[in-house]
Design a protein around this motif. Structure first.
Motif, mmCIF file in Angstrom:
data_model
loop_
_atom_site.group_PDB
_atom_site.id
_atom_site.type_symbol
_atom_site.label_atom_id
_atom_site.label_comp_id
_atom_site.label_asym_id
_atom_site.label_seq_id
_atom_site.Cartn_x
_atom_site.Cartn_y
_atom_site.Cartn_z
ATOM 1 N N PRO A 277 36.615 34.949 60.558
ATOM 2 C CA PRO A 277 35.770 33.781 60.281
ATOM 3 C C PRO A 277 36.044 32.664 61.284
ATOM 4 N N LYS A 278 35.117 31.757 61.371
ATOM 5 C CA LYS A 278 35.227 30.710 62.391
ATOM 6 C C LYS A 278 36.161 29.571 61.974
ATOM 7 N N THR A 279 36.345 29.353 60.676
ATOM 8 C CA THR A 279 37.190 28.236 60.259
ATOM 9 C C THR A 279 38.599 28.708 59.939
ATOM 10 N N ARG A 280 39.541 27.821 60.144
ATOM 11 C CA ARG A 280 40.953 28.158 59.946
ATOM 12 C C ARG A 280 41.237 28.568 58.507
ATOM 13 N N LEU A 281 40.804 27.776 57.545
ATOM 14 C CA LEU A 281 41.092 28.075 56.150
ATOM 15 C C LEU A 281 40.465 29.392 55.713
ATOM 16 N N ALA A 282 39.291 29.696 56.230
ATOM 17 C CA ALA A 282 38.633 30.961 55.885
ATOM 18 C C ALA A 282 39.405 32.146 56.449
ATOM 19 N N ARG A 283 39.915 32.003 57.682
ATOM 20 C CA ARG A 283 40.693 33.093 58.273
ATOM 21 C C ARG A 283 41.954 33.365 57.461
ATOM 22 N N GLU B 224 41.376 26.402 47.703
ATOM 23 C CA GLU B 224 40.854 26.482 49.068
ATOM 24 C C GLU B 224 41.866 26.068 50.133
ATOM 25 N N GLU B 225 42.806 25.181 49.779
ATOM 26 C CA GLU B 225 43.787 24.737 50.765
ATOM 27 C C GLU B 225 45.162 25.350 50.571
ATOM 28 N N HIS C 292 49.407 24.946 57.648
ATOM 29 C CA HIS C 292 48.106 25.550 57.956
ATOM 30 C C HIS C 292 48.063 26.046 59.396
ATOM 31 N N ASP D 40 47.704 29.999 60.421
ATOM 32 C CA ASP D 40 46.582 30.446 61.247
ATOM 33 C C ASP D 40 47.074 31.336 62.380
#
Length: 587
Positions: free
Chosen positions: A308-314, A513-514, A287, A291
Motif C-alpha cells: 500500500p502507498k501509506t505507511r500505516l496501511a503497509r 489504526e495507529e 512508526h 515501516d
C-alpha cells in the motif's frame, strides 16, 4: 466489629500451627549511621505494624494474617485520622539527619500518607466507584493460601462472613453518584464473589475437620453473606436505568485530579503533560521503525502484491498477516503454561538474572471476582509470606463468542504471547516481586511503586529480545515494536481520555489504526481506561526511566558494566520509585 469468639479460636489454632516463617519477620534496618537512623528504624516498624492493622485486606495481600478474621469497612474519616497521626510522628524525623536509604523510606511513607489523605478527602472514589466495594479477594486468599491449617483459615473466613452484611450496607450508604462503567463492573465482579462463596467455600468446609456446630455456623454466615451480596447487586441494578440515561458521574477525572493522582501514583519528576508529549514523539519513531521492518518483510509474505502507498496501511497489512499465526482457543492457557519453563531456562542460560526455583509460580484462569479489567495479571504474595504461591491469572477464552475469540487470539499471536509471558512472569512481574520480597527495607517492598513494577516488566521484554530471544527475526522485531507501541499508546489514551475528552471513536482510531490492535483488544483497552486512571501511564513512565538508568550506568562504567549485576542490584531496592533507585545506584 471484631467477633471475639471466632478470633480467639483462630488465635488458638495459629498457636499450634503458625503461618509462614516470614510472618514474624521484622523490618531489617539499614546500617545505622546515627542516632537519627536508629530512631527512624523504630518508627518504620511502628508505622508498618499500624498500617497492617489499619487495612487488614491489604495486609492479607502482602502476606500478614494477624487480622485475617477482620473485614474492615472503609471509612474516610478513619483514613484521614490515621494519615494525620502518622504524618505528625514522621515530622519528628527530619530528613536531613537520615542516611540516604532512610531518606528514601521517609519519602515513600510520606507519599503514602499524603496519598491516603487525598484519596479519602478529595478523590473519594468509593463514593462513585462501587467496584471498590468487593470482599472477594480476602476470601480468595484465605481459601487458597495455605499459611495455616484449613480449619484455622475457615474460622477466619467465618468471622469475615459475619461482617459482610454490614460491609455492603455501608457500601450502599457511601455511594453518591456512581459512574455507569464502574457500576457495571461492580455487578459483574459481584457475581464472581457469589460464585466464590458457593462451591469453593462448600468444598473447603467438606474437606475440613470442623465440628458440626462450627460448620453449621459457617454455612449460615455464608448464606447471609450471599444474601448481602445479592442485595448489593440489586441496589446497583436499580441504579442502572438512570445511569444509562446519563445521570451518573463521568468516568473522566479531569486535568486537576489526574495531575494529583499521577504525582502520588507514578512518583516521577515528569509532569503528565511531559510524559504525554514524549509518548507522541515515541509513537512517531516507532512508526518509522515498523515501516522499515514491514518493507523488508513484504516480499516474503506478499511476493506478488505491491505494498500500500501509506505507511500505516503497509504496517497494518503485514501485522494482520502475521497475526494469523496463533494457538487454538482451547489451548490458550495451556500454551501460557508451556512457555514458562522455556523462559526460565533462557534467563538462566544467558545469565541475565538469578531465579529462585523454590518460589512457586502457577498459571490459573482468572478468578471471576477479578475479571473485567485486564486479560492477564499476577497475584504475588508480599514479604510477610514470600513462600506462598504466585498466581499468573489468565482469562480463558472458552465463553467468548467465536469472533471475539479469534480477535483475541490474533492479538496474542505466536509472537505476542511470548512477550506477554515475559512481561507477566519471567523475568517480568513474577521475578521482580520475588526480589522485592527480599529487600532489606520492608518499606521499599510494601509501598511498591506501580511505575517501577510495570516499568520493569516492559524493560524485561526489551532485555530478553536484546539477549537473542526470538532469534532477532524481523517478525518478532515487528510484533515487539507493536507491543511497545501499545505501551506508548496506553499513555496517550489515558491522558487524552481523562484530561482532553477523547471520545470512544477517537480512541478506536488511535488503537486500531495507529497502534494496529485487534478489535477485541481495542475495546478492552477503551473499557479499561474508563475503569482506571493513571495506571495505564505507568508502563511507559517506568520503562523509560529504567532504560535510561541502565544506559547511564553503562556509559559511566564502560567495560566494567555487567548486565546481571545491574539487574540484581536494581531489583534489590524493592519496588521503590525509579527516581530513588537512580539516586542510590548513581550515588
Amino acid at each position: 466489629m471484631r467477633h471475639s469468639v471466632a478470633a480467639a479460636l483462630v488465635a488458638s489454632l495459629f498457636a499450634t500451627a503458625p503461618p509462614a516463617e516470614a510472618e514474624a519477620a521484622l523490618i531489617v534496618p539499614a546500617t545505622p549511621v546515627s542516632r537519627a537512623d536508629t530512631g527512624f528504624d523504630a518508627f518504620k516498624q511502628g508505622f508498618v505494624d499500624a498500617l497492617l492493622a489499619h487495612d487488614p485486606d491489604w495486609a492479607l495481600q502482602v502476606g500478614s494474617y494477624r487480622d485475617a478474621s477482620r473485614l474492615a469497612i472503609p471509612d474516610p474519616a478513619a483514613d484521614l485520622s490515621f494519615a494525620q497521626k502518622w504524618l505528625g510522628q514522621l515530622a519528628r524525623h527530619p530528613v536531613g539527619q537520615l542516611s540516604e536509604a532512610n531518606r528514601i523510606d521517609r519519602a515513600l511513607i510520606e507519599n503514602r500518607l499524603r496519598s491516603l489523605q487525598w484519596y479519602s478527602g478529595q478523590f473519594r472514589n468509593r463514593e462513585w466507584d462501587p467496584s471498590q466495594w468487593n470482599v472477594g479477594e480476602g476470601f480468595s486468599i484465605l481459601l487458597t493460601r495455605e499459611y495455616a491449617p484449613l480449619e484455622a483459615r475457615l474460622l477466619a473466613v467465618s468471622a469475615r462472613l459475619a461482617q459482610v452484611p454490614a460491609y455492603y450496607t455501608a457500601a450502599a450508604r457511601a455511594l453518591r453518584r456512581p459512574t455507569l462503567e464502574h457500576t457495571q463492573l461492580a455487578i459483574e465482579q459481584s457475581q464472581g464473589v457469589l460464585a466464590l462463596l458457593d462451591s469453593p467455600l462448600a468444598s473447603a468446609i467438606e474437606a475440613a475437620h470442623l465440628d458440626a456446630e462450627r460448620a453449621a455456623e459457617l454455612r449460615s454466615r455464608a448464606s447471609l453473606a450471599r444474601e448481602a451480596v445479592h442485595t448489593w447487586v440489586a441496589h446497583l441494578e436499580a441504579l442502572m436505568p438512570r445511569l444509562q440515561r446519563g445521570e451518573g458521574r463521568s468516568f473522566r477525572i479531569g486535568p486537576a485530579q489526574y495531575a494529583r493522582k499521577f504525582a502520588y501514583d507514578i512518583q516521577t519528576d515528569l509532569t503528565p503533560t511531559q510524559l504525554y508529549r514524549a509518548a507522541l514523539t515515541e509513537k512517531e519513531r516507532l512508526h518509522a521503525k515498523m515501516d522499515t521492518l514491514a518493507a523488508a518483510l513484504w516480499p516474503r509474505y506478499f511476493p506478488d502484491t505491491p505494498p500500500p502507498k501509506t505507511r500505516l496501511a503497509r504496517i497494518g497489512t503485514l501485522i494482520e498477516k502475521l497475526s494469523e499465526q496463533h494457538v487454538a482457543a482451547p489451548d490458550f492457557v495451556a500454551e501460557v503454561q508451556r512457555q514458562i519453563p522455556q523462559l526460565e531456562a533462557w534467563v538462566r542460560d544467558k545469565d541475565l538474572l538469578t531465579l529462585n526455583p523454590d518460589k512457586p509460580l502457577q498459571v490459573r484462569e482468572t478468578p471471576l471476582h477479578k475479571r473485567g479489567v485486564a486479560g492477564a495479571s499476577i497475584d504475588a504474595p508480599g514479604p510477610f509470606d514470600p513462600a506462598a504461591i504466585t498466581w499468573y491469572n489468565v482469562d480463558p477464552l472458552d465463553a467468548l463468542p467465536a469472533t471475539e475469540q479469534e480477535s483475541t487470539l490474533r492479538e496474542y499471536n505466536r509472537w505476542t504471547l511470548q512477550i506477554l509471558n515475559i512481561h507477566e512472569a519471567v523475568p517480568g512481574h513474577y521475578a521482580q516481586l520475588v526480589y522485592a520480597n527480599r529487600s532489606p527495607s520492608m518499606v521499599k517492598s510494601l509501598l511498591g511503586n506501580g511505575a517501577m513494577i510495570e516499568g520493569w516488566a516492559v524493560y524485561a521484554e526489551r532485555m530478553m529480545l536484546e539477549s537473542g530471544w526470538g532469534d532477532h527475526e524481523p517478525e518478532m522485531e515487528l510484533i515487539y515494536a507493536k507491543w511497545v507501541l501499545r505501551v506508548v499508546c496506553n499513555t496517550i489514551l489515558d491522558y487524552s481520555a481523562h484530561t482532553l475528552g477523547m471520545s470512544e471513536a477517537q480512541a478506536m482510531t488511535l488503537l486500531r489504526e495507529e497502534a494496529f490492535q485487534q478489535e477485541a483488544e481495542a475495546r478492552e483497552k477503551w473499557r479499561r481506561v474508563q475503569l482506571t486512571q493513571v495506571q495505564l501511564a505507568s508502563y511507559y513512565s517506568g520503562f523509560e526511566s529504567i532504560y535510561a538508568l541502565r544506559e547511564d550506568l553503562r556509559r559511566r562504567d564502560g567495560d566494567a558494566f555487567d548486565l546481571k549485576t545491574f539487574h540484581e542490584r536494581f531489583l534489590g531496592f524493592g519496588s521503590a520509585p525509579v527516581k530513588y533507585i537512580r539516586q542510590m545506584m548513581l550515588g
